[in-house]
Structures are given as C-alpha cells and as structure tokens.
Design a protein around this motif. Structure first.
Motif, short mmCIF file in Angstrom:
data_model
loop_
_atom_site.label_atom_id
_atom_site.label_comp_id
_atom_site.label_asym_id
_atom_site.label_seq_id
_atom_site.Cartn_x
_atom_site.Cartn_y
_atom_site.Cartn_z
N ASP A 79 -7.81 9.43 6.68
CA ASP A 79 -6.61 8.94 6.00
C ASP A 79 -6.67 7.41 5.98
O ASP A 79 -6.77 6.78 7.03
N CYS A 80 -6.59 6.82 4.81
CA CYS A 80 -6.72 5.37 4.70
C CYS A 80 -5.38 4.66 4.81
O CYS A 80 -5.25 3.49 4.44
N GLY A 81 -4.36 5.35 5.36
CA GLY A 81 -3.03 4.75 5.45
C GLY A 81 -3.00 3.46 6.24
O GLY A 81 -2.36 2.48 5.85
N SER A 82 -3.71 3.43 7.39
CA SER A 82 -3.70 2.22 8.20
C SER A 82 -4.46 1.08 7.52
O SER A 82 -4.04 -0.08 7.58
N LEU A 83 -5.58 1.39 6.87
CA LEU A 83 -6.32 0.36 6.15
C LEU A 83 -5.48 -0.19 4.99
O LEU A 83 -5.46 -1.40 4.74
N ARG A 84 -4.79 0.69 4.33
CA ARG A 84 -3.91 0.26 3.22
C ARG A 84 -2.81 -0.66 3.76
O ARG A 84 -2.51 -1.70 3.15
N ALA A 85 -2.24 -0.29 4.92
CA ALA A 85 -1.20 -1.12 5.52
C ALA A 85 -1.76 -2.46 5.98
O ALA A 85 -1.11 -3.51 5.84
N ALA A 86 -2.99 -2.44 6.51
CA ALA A 86 -3.62 -3.69 6.97
C ALA A 86 -3.88 -4.62 5.79
O ALA A 86 -3.69 -5.84 5.90
N LEU A 87 -4.29 -4.06 4.67
CA LEU A 87 -4.51 -4.88 3.48
C LEU A 87 -3.19 -5.45 2.96
O LEU A 87 -3.10 -6.63 2.60
N ALA A 88 -2.16 -4.61 2.93
CA ALA A 88 -0.85 -5.08 2.48
C ALA A 88 -0.34 -6.22 3.36
O ALA A 88 0.20 -7.21 2.87
#
Length: 344
Positions: A324-333
């Motif tokens: 799940d790329c949710g944490s990577l997406r949040a880190a990028l945001a």
C-alpha cells in the motif's frame, strides 16, 4: 511554484520500487478521472525525480501490469509537473539485478549511493525536498557499511551535529529524544544538553516549517509514572525537569515531564502541537497505532526537507502486488507542502 522532489525507493529487494511505481500510477488514475483511487495524487503539482536504477523500475512496473514512462531528469530545465503514469529519473545502476523479497549485500552500495546523491542534490538546491522509501539497515551493515539509519546518514552528509526524528499522523506529531539505541543505553543518553538541543530543534521546526507561531510541546518522562517522585527513577528530577525549566525561562511552552501513558491521552494531546518521547518505542507505537500506513517520518534540523514512509521493507510481500503506497503518498504530500511553505 512546482517543487522538485527527489525520491529514493530504498532497498531494491523490498517494496520500495513497487511503491514508487504505484505512486506514479496514482497520477495515471487522476489523469483518467478515476475517483475510486482517492482522486489520484493529493499532493498537488510536483516534479518527482526517482533516484534509482531505471531497469528496476521498468521491471517492477511490468510485473505489476502498470504503465510507466521514465523521463530522463535534466537539472538544467526548470521543474515541470511529472505527467501521469510517469517518473522523472536520475539513473544509478544496481550492482546485481534485484529479486523481490530477497536481500543482496552486493546492492548495499547502490542504496547508499542513491541516498548520498539525493541528499547532496538537496544541499545544492537541485531538489526542494527528499522523500525516502524503506531501507534495510541489517543488509547494509552486513555488506560492511556502518549504517544506523537515514536520519544519522543525512546528518553526517549535511555536517549537522544534531537532528531530530519526528513522525506525524494527522495532527499527532511525535518526536524522539533518542532514536536507534538499545534500551539499556537510553538512560545514559538522556542528558540535559541532549534535551535542550532536541527541544530547541523541535520548537524551531514547528515554528518555521509548520508555521505554528508559539508551539506547545508535551514532554514524556523516562520512567513509569515519570519516576513517581524519584521512587521509580531520578532522571526526571535530576535531568529532565531542570532542562525543561531552563528552556521555559527562554519562553518555550513545555508541558511535563508527564508519564507517557498520561500524555498520550486525548485531553493531554489536545494541549500539545507535538510530543517528545524519550525513546523509540515509547512514542512510536502510539503514533503507528493511530496512523500506520499513512504516517510520515520527518527529519528535523537538517538544512533541507526530508520525509519518509513509516514502515520497513516488507520483504514478505515484496513482488506480490500487496504493498500500500499510502504512507509514501503522505510523505510526498508532506514534502510538497513543506517546500511550498519554505518558499512563501
């Protein structure tokens, strides 16, 4: 302003490459107006530059059945938004082909080279921020490279004596006084000098990077019940309280030291903009319970912005299209938001 963000996928045998490809696919879904995936990218326009082996990314995308166009990164060109289903890429070659789910010490040098290149690019302002995927500390050390973590490596590269690890999940922010230490070494590491440095960095970062004008910081005690008046340990009396009093005299708003099981309750957290835990597993279990998979690791005190995922390499699911790329997406945001705030 379109921020230029360096992305290091991390351990090539872990889920990092898969996360990078899936992050690009979110842009593809956005471009196709596919709202089932959460409206695609939520971080706003950015140029995302993967510091990685291009063949690793191509192979991963093919295995996942996802479209991916790799655009050669040209630092001489002004940053433009990375198109859907694409990644800009600066190539660094693996020593040996990576196999999902398997560690290979031959590729430890590759991992470190990607990190060093990205950090140096942030220092010279080629990049506005750095987002890191998960690395495997053990295999890097097994390969003969002393390595205790991203945080310590970036501090060394930047020539910074002290940095602070903070994780954030929504409004909950938890910083650490000590990071990757055996528990038996924590008490000796907690000194007045350390606490003054860490709290000063945390206060300054909340004020300058998160634009909280007068931040409130809750501080955990080290011992159960914050030492119970000295009956369960004297670190609070002899070290922590004097350090906090000294900083309060300078105008910092500090709550504590309080027992961690008291501080991590809704009424106390409502009084804080961030919490300082004394050691890794005092604060992070609460943070990860609240937001695992969508939390962000942020390094404070560096001369550049660095965010990261809140999880490890997940070798057991690498190559199975389960990450799940949710944490990577949040880190990028988070990185994009902080880069824009810095340039206001």
């Amino acid at each position: 302003m379109i921020p230029r963000i360096a992305l290091t996928p991390g351990e090539p045998g872990g889920i990092g490459p898969e996360l990078a490809v899936k992050l690009a696919s979110l842009g593809h879904e956005r471009g196709n107006n596919n709202h089932a995936a959460g409206n695609g990218l939520a971080h706003g326009p950015a140029q995302v530059v993967a510091i990685a082996d291009p063949e690793l990314l191509r192979t991963t995308a093919a295995q996942l059945g996802l479209p991916l166009r790799l655009i050669p990164f040209d630092p001489a060109q002004p940053p433009g938004e990375t198109p859907p289903a694409s990644l800009h890429v600066h190539p660094i070659s693996l020593a040996q082909p990576a196999v999902a789910g398997r560690l290979n010490p031959a590729n430890a040098g590759y991992v470190l080279e990607t990190l060093r290149f990205a950090a140096q690019g942030c220092l010279n302002r080629t990049f506005d921020a750095l987002v890191t995927g998960p690395v495997h500390k053990g295999i890097i050390n097994d390969a003969g490279f002393p390595f205790s973590g991203h945080t310590e490596l970036f501090a060394e590269i930047a020539g910074i004596e002290r940095v602070v690890m903070m994780l954030a999940a929504g409004e909950l922010r938890v910083a650490l006084a000590t990071t990757h230490l055996p528990l038996k070494e924590v008490s000796d590491a907690i000194t007045a000098e350390l606490l003054e440095q860490v709290i000063t960095i945390l206060h300054r970062s909340l004020r300058d990077q998160f634009r909280i004008p007068n931040p409130r910081i809750g501080v955990c005690g080290l011992n159960p019940h914050a030492g119970e008046g000295g009956h369960l340990g004297r670190e609070e009396i002899e070290v922590i309280e004097p350090a906090l009093d000294k900083l309060r005299a300078l105008g910092l708003r500090l709550l504590g030291p309080l027992p961690a099981d008291t501080l991590f309750t809704p009424p106390q957290l409502a009084r804080c903009d961030a919490v300082l835990a004394m050691y890794h597993d005092q604060g992070l279990p609460v943070l990860k319970f609240k937001g695992f998979g969508h939390a962000v690791n942020i390094t404070l005190g560096l001369p550049f912005i660095r965010t990261s995922v809140d999880h490890g390499t997940a070798l057991n699911i690498a190559g199975h299209n389960e990450a799940d790329c949710g944490s990577l997406r949040a880190a990028l945001a988070q990185a994009v938001q902080m880069a824009k705030l810095r340039n206001l």
